[in-house]
Design an enzyme around this catalytic site. Sequence first.
Site, PDB file in Angstrom:
ATOM      1  N   GLU A 231      66.467 -15.822 -56.643  1.00  0.00           N
ATOM      2  CA  GLU A 231      66.014 -15.229 -55.389  1.00  0.00           C
ATOM      3  C   GLU A 231      65.009 -16.198 -54.780  1.00  0.00           C
ATOM      4  O   GLU A 231      63.862 -16.279 -55.218  1.00  0.00           O
ATOM      5  CB  GLU A 231      65.369 -13.856 -55.628  1.00  0.00           C
ATOM      6  N   CYS A 265      58.970 -14.158 -48.748  1.00  0.00           N
ATOM      7  CA  CYS A 265      60.203 -14.949 -48.689  1.00  0.00           C
ATOM      8  C   CYS A 265      61.091 -14.522 -47.523  1.00  0.00           C
ATOM      9  O   CYS A 265      61.900 -15.309 -47.029  1.00  0.00           O
ATOM     10  CB  CYS A 265      60.962 -14.852 -50.003  1.00  0.00           C
TER      11      CYS A 265
END
Length: 487
Positions: A231, A265
């Site tokens: 991720e 993110c």
Amino acid sequence: MSNTENRVITPLFDADANAQSIAATLNTQRQSFIDDGYPTLKTRIDRLDRLIDLLRVNKQRFSDALRADYRARSHFDSVVFDVLVPIESLKYLRKNTASWMKKESRGAKFPLNLLGADAHVFYQPLGVVGIVSPWNFPVQLTFSPLGNAISAGNRAMIKPSELTPETSALMAELIHNTFATEEIAVVNGGPDVASAFCGQAFDHLVFTGAPSVAKHVMRAAAENLVPLTLELGGKCPVIIGEGADLKAAVERTFTFKTMNAGQICLAPDYTYVKASQLEEFIQFARQFVESNFGTLNDNPDYGSVINARHRGRITSYIQEAHDRGYRVEALADDIGLAQPESHNKLAPTLVINPDSDAKIMCDEIFGPAMAVKTYDNIDSVCTEINAGERPLALYYFGSSKAEIQQIKLNTTSGGMVVNDIAAHVLQDTMPLGGVGHSGMGSYHGFDGFRQLSHAKAYYKQGLVSLTPYFKAPHTAKMLKLLEKVMG
């Protein structure tokens, strides 16, 4: 420099010491997994409940630890996004694990299906899952994949970030007090410990962090052929298109760009806006900061960059843009580039129309700066996005069905959200994952359960077997029959 940057956390137990002791803990967990056999629903729910209770009871301690690590971090953000969001995800797992454990019928071929054959898939735990979690939302991004690992019936070992030592130590303490080492273990330490951790023969390894670090993780995992979930992040674009409510688009964009000082993110990294709307966009952005924060230096709702090194990295993008003659717009006046002593805070700052080779357009910003690009037609926007690395998310504001469809079909990103920012991360029914440079695999809900399971094919023969038709001696008659049936 933050007073936590160079601190060494004393490990709670010997699992943090070196590669050998990490391997010993891994072997303990794997042997326990084998000895205990297939984990029942009751066992999985019990472990999920203990994770939920751990978060509920200790939300103030987590908030305090995060504030100590950051020097300045919003209590609201810490409680909501590092405690309440993972609790919601864990509750969703608890509610649905029983149904996910059921076999999936795949239907045997005709006519075997009429003669008692059984073809199905069931999801079998992998064993021991390693989790390397980041510093930006260190609790949420530990407990999200951890919940999937536990729901899927696995044991787990966790390596939290050394950049949030207070939070990492607290997680180690609480998990150590709530779970046996054979169930869940925490390994704290610096980059050398992380390297040793990633080199272990886990049954699966989940890494959340920067693409540059992910390359090292992949190399280490490859030595043991460990499957990975990565991720990562990347430069998430915002497109303000036809029919957009510009003020609402700015408010939603900058809510996430100022949350945790943009260290997310999924945070917007650069924005496309029509040239005719540029000045209004800047005005709305400035008004948003003023009306929601006022001054930033002493505002508890506006957090700091994690440390002086990362603040310096972000300010270097802004300084380079200024030196190259690009228009730079700071959205507040009380925290400038030369004020790192202000808890490492940095004002939200816009860089207007930088070229593609500017640092702010080449690197993931991961902070409160943003590039703003003007455009004339949506085709050029898609072309520019496709010329770069594939982002973790793409955001579109507008009401044009044609533009939405064009962007949806002709750009590639981990996820796409229309008329909001990062809203998909709150949907436990949907996978969270990247593509290409922004990651591989996913977690959340059933997708995470399936990612951390082995989809095991099971076939039970019925009254008739096809094997006699394949045995020697092979005759022309049998070949002709098989050609007729199968060809």
